[in-house]
Design an enzyme around this catalytic site. Sequence first.
Site, short mmCIF file in Angstrom:
data_model
loop_
_atom_site.label_atom_id
_atom_site.label_comp_id
_atom_site.label_asym_id
_atom_site.label_seq_id
_atom_site.Cartn_x
_atom_site.Cartn_y
_atom_site.Cartn_z
N TRP A 194 0.83 -1.21 0.00
CA TRP A 194 0.00 0.00 0.00
C TRP A 194 0.86 1.25 0.00
O TRP A 194 0.54 2.23 -0.67
CB TRP A 194 -1.00 0.00 1.16
CG TRP A 194 -1.97 -1.14 1.06
CD1 TRP A 194 -2.11 -2.17 1.94
CD2 TRP A 194 -2.92 -1.39 0.00
NE1 TRP A 194 -3.09 -3.03 1.50
CE2 TRP A 194 -3.60 -2.58 0.33
CE3 TRP A 194 -3.25 -0.72 -1.18
CZ2 TRP A 194 -4.60 -3.12 -0.48
CZ3 TRP A 194 -4.24 -1.26 -2.00
CH2 TRP A 194 -4.90 -2.44 -1.64
N ASP A 211 -1.71 6.60 6.36
CA ASP A 211 -2.75 5.66 5.90
C ASP A 211 -3.01 4.69 7.05
O ASP A 211 -2.19 3.84 7.34
CB ASP A 211 -2.24 4.93 4.64
CG ASP A 211 -3.23 3.86 4.15
OD1 ASP A 211 -4.27 3.66 4.79
OD2 ASP A 211 -2.91 3.23 3.11
N LYS A 222 -12.13 -1.87 6.53
CA LYS A 222 -11.26 -2.69 7.36
C LYS A 222 -11.68 -2.64 8.83
O LYS A 222 -11.68 -3.64 9.50
CB LYS A 222 -9.80 -2.26 7.23
CG LYS A 222 -9.28 -2.19 5.80
CD LYS A 222 -8.75 -3.51 5.29
CE LYS A 222 -8.58 -3.55 3.79
NZ LYS A 222 -7.70 -2.53 3.24
C1 LIG Z 1 -7.06 -1.97 1.91
C2 LIG Z 1 -6.06 -0.91 2.04
C3 LIG Z 1 -5.95 0.14 1.10
C4 LIG Z 1 -6.82 0.22 -0.14
O1 LIG Z 1 -8.08 0.60 0.19
P1 LIG Z 1 -9.21 0.82 -0.94
O2 LIG Z 1 -10.32 1.40 -0.12
O3 LIG Z 1 -9.52 -0.51 -1.53
O4 LIG Z 1 -8.68 1.77 -1.94
C5 LIG Z 1 -5.00 1.11 1.32
N1 LIG Z 1 -4.19 1.06 2.39
C6 LIG Z 1 -4.25 0.07 3.29
C7 LIG Z 1 -3.31 0.08 4.46
C8 LIG Z 1 -5.18 -0.95 3.15
O5 LIG Z 1 -5.25 -1.94 4.05
#
Ligand SMILES: *Cc1c(COP(=O)(O)O)cnc(C)c1O
Length: 353
Positions: free
Chosen positions: A99, A166, A190
């Site tokens: 990511w 993030d 998540k």
């Molecule tokens: C799942 C995830 C993403 C991507 O998220 P989307 O909503 O599918 O764009 C980005 N960063 C992390 C740490 C993730 O676990």
Amino acid sequence: MKRHNFSAGPCVLPGSVLQQASEAIINFDNGLSLLEISHRSKPFVDVMEKARALALELLGLEGKGYKALFLQGGASTQFLMVALNMLEKRAGYLNTGTWSDKAIKEAKIYDDIYEVASSKDANYNYIPKGYDIPSDYDYFHCTSNNTIFGTQMKEFPNSPIPMVCDMSSDIFSRELDFSKFDLIYAGAQKNMGPAGTTLVVVKEDILGKVSRKIPSMMDYKVHISKGSMFNTPPVFAVYTSMLTLDWLKNLGGISAIEKENNKKAQLIYSEIDLNPLFKGFSSKSDRSTMNATFTLTNEDLKETFETMVKDAGINGLNGHRSVGGYRASMYNALTLESVGTLVDVMSELERKA
Ligand SMILES: *Cc1c(COP(=O)(O)O)cnc(C)c1O
């Protein structure tokens, strides 16, 4: 049979939240469905305002100059939105996994990106430490929890420049000094709700410093000025996220859930360490409390183990293709009992083998 959902995302949500969300689809306001009322109607505006306020309250960021937004396009859109709004000359990124790597790739479209450190050399099984963050850069970007590899930042640097994080896969899971961060983003699916919305928490005074023109949908300031309703918001995702945040508040907030999350992590990692049939993937000091990654030490047991897992009602245990093996995702709504069921299967395998 009770299902134990270890899926990495979209993932397990509290049963009471699913119940309330499904009822709102039929009757949210005087016989009207949540899905068929105007997003400008008072009942929905109240939902949006409550969700935004709960996010700031749970993070301890009320009255500190932050705004919460529920945007669309997933965390992946934030990879470029951060750059569009904050990148003028150069930014520093900590590369701790897939990511982070994607965030770097998107930001590079606009300007110069410097990787302050990377753990790519060991397939991202650890978190780099002891790196420097240049004080003349626009911002520093990191990923708090690496969903795919199962590593988690336990400490954050004292960044001399705005810090962007993030937190898609561990927001609301543990207490942190969230005021260290200037911008936090997290895809809902998540640890907060269904797919379709992304929480952005931004300190307002870091915005408006770049010279480029920013398209309206990509501009945090536009979304802030419109109360996160610049265009039609994803009403179901925002409503369900609000229910989950409320559920968390009623449980006692982040400090209460953190205790549960630590118990779950301790249970699974002690089994991984003590059971000779399993081996952990990530470096011990950087292990994630949200995603535990591990493999079998004897591949001949694969079929037996996977049958036992299935028979126990366990779902979503397959590892990501870039790591292989297994990944037990233990987000806030997953119970200690579910982790206990998985650990029982692991020790049963040892008895059988
Ligand atoms: C799942 C995830 C993403 C991507 O998220 P989307 O909503 O599918 O764009 C980005 N960063 C992390 C740490 C993730 O676990």
